[in-house]
Write a protein that holds these residues in place. Structure first.
Motif, mmCIF file in Angstrom:
data_model
loop_
_atom_site.group_PDB
_atom_site.id
_atom_site.type_symbol
_atom_site.label_atom_id
_atom_site.label_comp_id
_atom_site.label_asym_id
_atom_site.label_seq_id
_atom_site.Cartn_x
_atom_site.Cartn_y
_atom_site.Cartn_z
ATOM 1 N N ASN A 15 -8.038 -61.622 -36.530
ATOM 2 C CA ASN A 15 -7.005 -61.867 -37.534
ATOM 3 C C ASN A 15 -5.623 -61.732 -36.901
ATOM 4 O OD1 ASN A 15 -8.585 -62.195 -40.032
ATOM 5 N ND2 ASN A 15 -9.212 -60.077 -39.649
ATOM 6 N N THR A 16 -4.745 -62.645 -37.255
ATOM 7 C CA THR A 16 -3.357 -62.588 -36.795
ATOM 8 C C THR A 16 -2.444 -62.574 -38.005
ATOM 9 O OG1 THR A 16 -3.151 -64.991 -36.682
ATOM 10 C CG2 THR A 16 -3.995 -63.871 -34.717
ATOM 11 N N ALA A 17 -1.170 -62.340 -37.740
ATOM 12 C CA ALA A 17 -0.198 -62.323 -38.833
ATOM 13 C C ALA A 17 -0.068 -63.684 -39.478
ATOM 14 C CB ALA A 17 1.157 -61.846 -38.310
ATOM 15 N N ALA A 18 -0.314 -64.739 -38.720
ATOM 16 C CA ALA A 18 -0.146 -66.089 -39.247
ATOM 17 C C ALA A 18 -1.437 -66.683 -39.815
ATOM 18 C CB ALA A 18 0.401 -67.011 -38.153
ATOM 19 N N MET A 19 -2.585 -66.151 -39.402
ATOM 20 C CA MET A 19 -3.833 -66.796 -39.790
ATOM 21 C C MET A 19 -4.966 -65.772 -39.884
ATOM 22 S SD MET A 19 -5.796 -69.968 -37.911
ATOM 23 C CE MET A 19 -4.324 -71.000 -38.127
ATOM 24 N N ARG A 20 -5.735 -65.895 -40.961
ATOM 25 C CA ARG A 20 -6.926 -65.079 -41.131
ATOM 26 C C ARG A 20 -8.096 -65.698 -40.376
ATOM 27 N NH1 ARG A 20 -5.776 -59.998 -42.985
ATOM 28 N NH2 ARG A 20 -4.351 -60.092 -44.749
ATOM 29 N N SER A 21 -9.020 -64.866 -39.907
ATOM 30 C CA SER A 21 -10.148 -65.361 -39.132
ATOM 31 C C SER A 21 -11.135 -66.115 -40.015
ATOM 32 C CB SER A 21 -10.852 -64.192 -38.450
ATOM 33 O OG SER A 21 -11.478 -63.354 -39.421
ATOM 34 N N ALA A 22 -12.026 -66.853 -39.369
ATOM 35 C CA ALA A 22 -13.056 -67.586 -40.105
ATOM 36 C C ALA A 22 -13.995 -66.618 -40.826
ATOM 37 C CB ALA A 22 -13.840 -68.477 -39.141
ATOM 38 N N PHE A 23 -14.285 -65.492 -40.203
ATOM 39 C CA PHE A 23 -15.161 -64.510 -40.841
ATOM 40 C C PHE A 23 -14.496 -63.913 -42.075
ATOM 41 C CE2 PHE A 23 -16.833 -60.176 -41.289
ATOM 42 C CZ PHE A 23 -18.183 -60.455 -41.387
ATOM 43 N N TYR A 24 -13.211 -63.639 -41.979
ATOM 44 C CA TYR A 24 -12.479 -63.107 -43.133
ATOM 45 C C TYR A 24 -12.522 -64.100 -44.289
ATOM 46 C CZ TYR A 24 -8.677 -60.875 -45.749
ATOM 47 O OH TYR A 24 -7.939 -60.258 -46.718
ATOM 48 N N ARG A 25 -12.315 -65.368 -43.987
ATOM 49 C CA ARG A 25 -12.342 -66.396 -45.030
ATOM 50 C C ARG A 25 -13.741 -66.513 -45.640
ATOM 51 N NH1 ARG A 25 -8.052 -70.571 -44.078
ATOM 52 N NH2 ARG A 25 -6.647 -69.676 -42.537
ATOM 53 N N ALA A 26 -14.774 -66.402 -44.786
ATOM 54 C CA ALA A 26 -16.142 -66.490 -45.292
ATOM 55 C C ALA A 26 -16.464 -65.322 -46.225
ATOM 56 C CB ALA A 26 -17.133 -66.530 -44.128
ATOM 57 N N MET A 27 -16.020 -64.122 -45.865
ATOM 58 C CA MET A 27 -16.266 -62.963 -46.716
ATOM 59 C C MET A 27 -15.478 -63.067 -48.024
ATOM 60 S SD MET A 27 -18.539 -61.093 -45.295
ATOM 61 C CE MET A 27 -19.244 -62.708 -44.827
ATOM 62 N N THR A 28 -14.278 -63.640 -47.956
ATOM 63 C CA THR A 28 -13.509 -63.868 -49.175
ATOM 64 C C THR A 28 -14.245 -64.837 -50.097
ATOM 65 O OG1 THR A 28 -11.452 -63.510 -47.955
ATOM 66 C CG2 THR A 28 -11.284 -64.606 -50.088
ATOM 67 N N LEU A 29 -14.836 -65.886 -49.513
ATOM 68 C CA LEU A 29 -15.632 -66.836 -50.292
ATOM 69 C C LEU A 29 -16.833 -66.144 -50.912
ATOM 70 C CD1 LEU A 29 -16.387 -69.713 -51.199
ATOM 71 C CD2 LEU A 29 -17.522 -70.012 -48.989
ATOM 72 N N LEU A 30 -17.475 -65.248 -50.163
ATOM 73 C CA LEU A 30 -18.631 -64.523 -50.678
ATOM 74 C C LEU A 30 -18.252 -63.668 -51.881
ATOM 75 C CD1 LEU A 30 -21.610 -63.669 -50.333
ATOM 76 C CD2 LEU A 30 -20.815 -61.871 -48.792
ATOM 77 N N VAL A 31 -17.118 -62.989 -51.779
ATOM 78 C CA VAL A 31 -16.661 -62.165 -52.896
ATOM 79 C C VAL A 31 -16.337 -63.024 -54.105
ATOM 80 C CG1 VAL A 31 -14.847 -60.591 -53.679
ATOM 81 C CG2 VAL A 31 -15.815 -60.339 -51.387
ATOM 82 N N GLY A 32 -15.650 -64.130 -53.888
ATOM 83 C CA GLY A 32 -15.269 -64.993 -55.006
ATOM 84 C C GLY A 32 -16.444 -65.678 -55.664
ATOM 85 N N ALA A 33 -17.520 -65.956 -54.915
ATOM 86 C CA ALA A 33 -18.675 -66.655 -55.464
ATOM 87 C C ALA A 33 -19.629 -65.737 -56.209
ATOM 88 C CB ALA A 33 -19.434 -67.359 -54.337
#
Length: 333
Positions: A295-313
């Protein structure tokens, strides 16, 4: 009364705690025989530990391992019931909503969102405790109706005398006598006498209802002041009181249409969410060139985005709200 034997077989409070901690659930209905005190205590522990960890998280002089340890302890308390369900369902090849809840909480923890994972499990465990409390309260109300129901009835015999016989032996057409302060044992129609009847056990209305010849009286209602003789119209197992008890017992085991939908497709939906989450991880990583785990200040990692999708679904709101709302309404009614 035999329909309640299985639910009452959980034993004493101490035995139910042991059964709960060892995962030996009674399957009359989920949470129906679990002690709501145990579930409530686990939810309280989860909430308190999570709150303490969140408050201490901002203290720079406190080692991060202590905060993480508190979060882990909170998640174990809040997710214990779900973990027991997952342990029982996995050998059968079932992946239900409880599995998805655990996966979501672990996903939140894996990206450092400990407080979100703890909050989810706290709400989930609290919902289970409220559901068990409402179910237990409803069952106690039904048991009290059984306890107060008359076990005998005064029935007129061939000689014209009234004798006491078991209420189960009273047949339609028989003539019963009910004195002031007694409860009508069966549904009947008044032949002679006048009185007022408290029908609050059936209707919830506290005002007495006047009764005279030709009026219907119902089992479980209280004769207030006059002696009446009434003709039995149906057996005790077909009475209005028994029908109410049967409807409540049946309603406890019914589910809302949206809840039945999620239960019906629970395993498939869980697998679908997990597969889509995994695919999207590779799409973001390999397809869009997003870093896999960094993870960087400008961009979230692919894993972070996948876990966010898991939580939202995850249908968390549906799982948390519907059973408790229905059972609470039943208990209040």
């Amino acid at each position: 009364m035999s329909v309640y034997t299985e639910q009452d077989s959980a034993g004493s409070w101490k035995e139910r705690i042991c059964n709960f901690m060892q995962g030996r659930k009674l399957h009359a209905h989920h949470h129906a025989t679990e002690d709501w005190r145990v579930l409530g205590a686990l939810a309280l522990i989860c909430g308190l530990l999570g709150l303490v960890a969140w408050m201490l998280e901002g203290l720079s002089d406190l080692p991060g391992t202590w905060v993480v340890a508190l979060y882990v302890a909170a998640m174990l308390a809040g997710g214990w019931d779900a973990l027991v369900d997952v342990k029982a369902s996995l050998p059968k090849g079932e992946l239900d909503i409880h599995f998805l809840m655990v996966a979501v909480a672990l996903g939140a923890a894996s990206i450092g969102a400990w407080n979100e994972g703890v909050l989810l499990l706290f709400l989930f465990s609290l919902s289970g405790a409220l559901e068990a409390f409402a179910s237990d309260r409803t069952r106690k109300e039904i048991d009290s109706l059984f306890k107060d129901a008359p076990k005998v009835a005064w029935v007129r015999d061939a000689a014209g005398n009234f004798t006491e016989i078991p209420v189960e032996s009273v047949e339609p057409g028989a003539v019963i006598q009910v004195k002031p302060g007694a409860i009508f044992p069966v549904d009947a129609e008044v032949l002679t006498g006048q009185s007022a009847v408290d029908e609050s056990t059936l209707t919830g209305e506290a005002n007495p209802v006047s009764k005279a010849a030709g009026d219907a009286v119902y089992s479980g209602t209280l004769n207030l002041w006059g002696t009446v003789e009434a003709k039995v119209v149906r057996r005790v197992d077909e009475s209005a009181l028994q029908k109410v008890i049967h409807l409540i017992h049946k309603a406890q085991h019914l589910k809302a249409s949206s809840q039945r939908f999620t239960d019906r497709f629970g395993t498939g939906y869980t697998l679908l969410v997990l597969v889509v989450t995994g695919l999207m991880f590779f799409v973001w990583w390999l397809g869009f060139g997003i870093p896999a785990f960094e993870n960087t200040a400008a961009m979230r990692s692919a894993f972070y985005r996948a876990m966010t999708l898991l939580v939202g679904a995850s249908p968390c709101a549906l799982v948390l709200s519907i059973p408790s709302a229905i059972l609470a309404a039943m208990a209040w009614g």
